[in-house]
Design a protein around this motif. Structure first.
Motif, short mmCIF file in Angstrom:
data_model
loop_
_atom_site.label_atom_id
_atom_site.label_comp_id
_atom_site.label_asym_id
_atom_site.label_seq_id
_atom_site.Cartn_x
_atom_site.Cartn_y
_atom_site.Cartn_z
N ASP A 1 41.89 -91.85 -14.24
CA ASP A 1 42.17 -90.99 -12.80
C ASP A 1 42.73 -91.81 -11.80
O ASP A 1 42.29 -92.73 -11.72
CB ASP A 1 40.90 -90.36 -12.62
N ASP A 2 43.56 -91.32 -11.03
CA ASP A 2 44.23 -92.14 -9.98
C ASP A 2 43.19 -92.48 -9.04
O ASP A 2 43.64 -93.18 -8.10
CB ASP A 2 45.58 -91.39 -9.50
N LEU B 1 26.20 -94.19 -22.67
CA LEU B 1 27.45 -93.83 -23.05
C LEU B 1 28.13 -95.08 -22.55
O LEU B 1 28.48 -95.16 -21.19
CB LEU B 1 28.21 -92.72 -22.52
N ALA B 2 28.84 -95.88 -23.40
CA ALA B 2 29.67 -96.90 -22.67
C ALA B 2 30.99 -96.42 -22.14
O ALA B 2 31.63 -95.42 -22.91
CB ALA B 2 29.77 -98.00 -24.02
N ARG B 3 31.60 -96.96 -21.10
CA ARG B 3 32.79 -96.30 -20.67
C ARG B 3 33.48 -97.75 -19.90
O ARG B 3 33.11 -98.59 -19.53
CB ARG B 3 32.50 -95.41 -19.71
N LYS B 4 34.66 -97.17 -20.08
CA LYS B 4 35.67 -97.98 -19.28
C LYS B 4 36.59 -97.42 -18.37
O LYS B 4 37.07 -96.15 -18.82
CB LYS B 4 36.42 -99.05 -20.37
N SER C 1 49.47 -97.03 -16.30
CA SER C 1 50.40 -98.18 -17.16
C SER C 1 49.35 -99.22 -17.61
O SER C 1 49.48 -99.40 -18.88
CB SER C 1 51.39 -98.84 -16.17
N ALA C 2 48.37 -99.50 -16.89
CA ALA C 2 47.47 -100.40 -17.26
C ALA C 2 46.44 -99.80 -18.15
O ALA C 2 46.21 -100.79 -19.37
CB ALA C 2 46.46 -101.02 -16.25
N ALA C 3 46.23 -98.42 -18.47
CA ALA C 3 45.59 -97.80 -19.57
C ALA C 3 46.24 -97.80 -20.69
O ALA C 3 45.68 -98.19 -21.76
CB ALA C 3 45.01 -96.48 -19.07
N LEU C 4 47.58 -97.76 -20.70
CA LEU C 4 48.39 -97.51 -21.79
C LEU C 4 48.37 -98.99 -22.51
O LEU C 4 48.13 -98.93 -23.91
CB LEU C 4 49.74 -96.97 -21.41
N HIS C 5 48.55 -99.97 -21.44
CA HIS C 5 48.74 -101.47 -22.24
C HIS C 5 47.45 -101.68 -22.92
O HIS C 5 47.48 -102.29 -24.07
CB HIS C 5 48.90 -102.24 -21.16
N TRP C 6 46.22 -101.36 -22.19
CA TRP C 6 45.03 -101.79 -22.87
C TRP C 6 44.70 -101.08 -24.13
O TRP C 6 44.28 -101.68 -25.12
CB TRP C 6 43.80 -101.55 -21.84
N LEU C 7 45.05 -99.76 -24.24
CA LEU C 7 44.67 -98.81 -25.52
C LEU C 7 45.75 -99.33 -26.43
O LEU C 7 45.01 -99.41 -27.91
CB LEU C 7 45.21 -97.29 -25.10
N ALA D 1 33.45 -101.59 -28.68
CA ALA D 1 34.59 -101.73 -27.66
C ALA D 1 35.68 -100.83 -28.21
O ALA D 1 36.64 -100.74 -27.58
CB ALA D 1 35.22 -103.11 -27.34
N THR D 2 35.53 -100.11 -29.31
CA THR D 2 36.47 -99.23 -29.78
C THR D 2 36.56 -98.04 -28.89
O THR D 2 35.54 -97.27 -28.76
CB THR D 2 36.16 -98.68 -31.22
N PRO D 3 37.64 -97.75 -28.54
CA PRO D 3 37.93 -96.37 -27.66
C PRO D 3 38.31 -95.29 -28.59
O PRO D 3 39.04 -95.02 -29.28
CB PRO D 3 39.49 -96.69 -26.97
N SER D 4 37.17 -94.18 -28.51
CA SER D 4 37.27 -93.22 -29.24
C SER D 4 37.56 -91.74 -28.48
O SER D 4 38.24 -90.88 -29.05
CB SER D 4 35.87 -92.99 -29.89
N VAL D 5 37.31 -91.72 -27.22
CA VAL D 5 37.40 -90.56 -26.34
C VAL D 5 38.23 -90.91 -25.08
O VAL D 5 37.64 -91.87 -24.50
CB VAL D 5 36.18 -89.88 -26.27
N LEU D 6 39.25 -90.04 -24.81
CA LEU D 6 39.62 -90.43 -23.45
C LEU D 6 39.55 -89.27 -22.56
O LEU D 6 39.69 -87.99 -22.97
CB LEU D 6 41.23 -90.74 -23.53
N VAL D 7 39.09 -89.51 -21.51
CA VAL D 7 38.90 -88.48 -20.51
C VAL D 7 40.20 -88.60 -19.34
O VAL D 7 39.87 -89.44 -18.56
CB VAL D 7 37.57 -88.47 -19.60
N VAL D 8 40.95 -87.77 -19.40
CA VAL D 8 42.19 -87.89 -18.51
C VAL D 8 42.35 -86.92 -17.44
O VAL D 8 42.19 -85.60 -17.74
CB VAL D 8 43.43 -87.82 -19.44
N ASP D 9 42.68 -87.39 -16.26
CA ASP D 9 43.00 -86.31 -15.20
C ASP D 9 44.27 -85.85 -15.21
O ASP D 9 45.30 -86.35 -15.89
CB ASP D 9 42.97 -87.16 -13.83
N TYR D 10 44.65 -84.71 -14.75
CA TYR D 10 45.92 -84.13 -14.75
C TYR D 10 46.70 -84.62 -13.88
O TYR D 10 47.95 -84.76 -14.11
CB TYR D 10 45.81 -82.47 -14.89
N SER D 11 46.40 -84.37 -12.79
CA SER D 11 47.39 -84.62 -11.50
C SER D 11 47.32 -86.10 -11.32
O SER D 11 46.33 -86.81 -10.27
CB SER D 11 47.10 -83.80 -10.21
#
Length: 335
Positions: A16-17, A33-36, A42-48, A93-103
């Motif tokens: 989320d921005d 629930l572990a979270r990051k 851009s940083a999220a894409l690189h990390w994923l 540390a395996t990312p399994s679920v992304l929670v993404v804002d729209y705007s």
């Protein structure tokens, strides 16, 4: 209801921005629930891209195409590699679920989901801006798996429920090919709803947070949040008879042979130099390796019992989920 071949806690990635919203959301989510979090796409894409590399597969394919046609290449399954995932310190540390804002300013949530469409992560659009039509279109295109409005009543409870549900779907999907191969052998319990219900109840009762299919003896290896290991040995009438035959051929005491024939015991011959079966040196001490079975009446009767796992069976200390969460908390405080 099917069982995944293995499952363990994983990361939920929040994108989320608004940094303040991310901190608030991360604080309110269940601490189990572990979270990051990322406020920069851009940083999220690189990390994923660098965090979703596939580990070693338990499948081995014979690619001897010089001597064999492609349709005759062999596939071998190494079940040992499944439970040894528990030795990987970074499994949580395996990312399994992304929670993404729209705007978001750099790219909106749907554009972000499009950019990671090839990754196995499940995706939730969590927003106050996208309308129903946008969400339905994204769902139909396979860009998202769930859609939740921030303004919904009990939005946080709904979000936690969907995260847990999608984490389960993540492991079921990852298990598809291996589970289909295991079902051809001695792991039919993986698709038995009655046995799956027993496993879920054991997880609830004992606090198990991860499990792995185990080969010798056949069953499921569990770990609690604190890393305590327990083995659920699962036998059928056929496999118990195999135990009887092996014990008989090794001159086991009559008392053990009768107990096996009458299905009064489940054995776990766990000596370091053993193979899970009775061996001559055990003798009259056989009862130390056995437990009375519980019976699950599924598609066939399953006889099962829980055993403590000796340290030599695991081979090395296992990083527990509690230790992982503590390390995460320390990193968060240091940031």
């Amino acid at each position: 209801m099917q069982l995944p071949v293995h499952t363990h806690p994983t990361l939920t990635v929040l994108i989320d921005d608004s940094d303040s919203f991310l901190k608030s959301l991360a604080f309110q989510l269940d601490p189990a629930l572990a979270r990051k979090t990322f406020h920069d796409t851009s940083a999220a894409l690189h990390w994923l891209r660098h965090s979703t590399q596939q580990g070693e597969t338990p499948l081995h394919v014979n690619f001897d195409t010089q001597n064999l046609p492609p349709d005759q290449c062999n596939v071998a399954l190494d079940v040992e590699r499944i439970w040894r995932i528990s030795a990987r310190a970074q499994r949580f540390a395996t990312p399994s679920v992304l929670v993404v804002d729209y705007s978001m300013p750099q790219m909106n949530g749907l554009e972000f989901c499009q950019a990671v469409r090839d990754l196995p992560c499940k995706k939730i659009l969590f927003t106050g801006a996208a309308d129903e039509k946008v969400a339905v279109t994204a769902f139909n295109r396979g860009l998202i798996d769930r859609y939740i409005k921030k303004s919904d009543d009990n939005a946080l409870d709904i979000l936690e429920h969907e995260i847990i549900s999608l984490q389960r779907e993540f492991f079921l999907q990852q298990s598809d090919t291996v589970r289909d191969l295991l079902l051809l052998h001695n792991y039919q319990f993986l698709q038995d709803e009655a046995l799956a219900a027993v496993v879920l109840e054991l997880c609830r009762r004992h606090g198990f947070v991860e499990h792995y299919i185990f080969p010798n003896p056949g069953g499921i290896l569990f770990f609690t949040r604190d890393g305590q290991a327990r083995l659920m040995v699962i036998e059928t009438e056929r496999s118990l008879h195999t135990q009887y035959e092996m014990a008989r051929d090794s001159d086991a005491p009559d008392s053990l042979l009768v107990a096996l024939l009458e299905k009064r015991v489940i054995p776990y011959f766990s000596d370091a130099d053993g193979d899970g079966m009775y061996r001559a040196g055990i003798g009259e001490n056989w009862f130390r390796y056995c437990a009375a079975p519980a019976i699950c009446h599924g598609r066939e009767p399953y006889y099962w019992a829980l055993f403590d796992v000796p340290a030599h069976q695991l081979g090395q200390p296992v990083l527990s989920y509690a230790q992982f969460l503590l390390a995460q908390a320390r990193e968060s405080l240091a940031a």
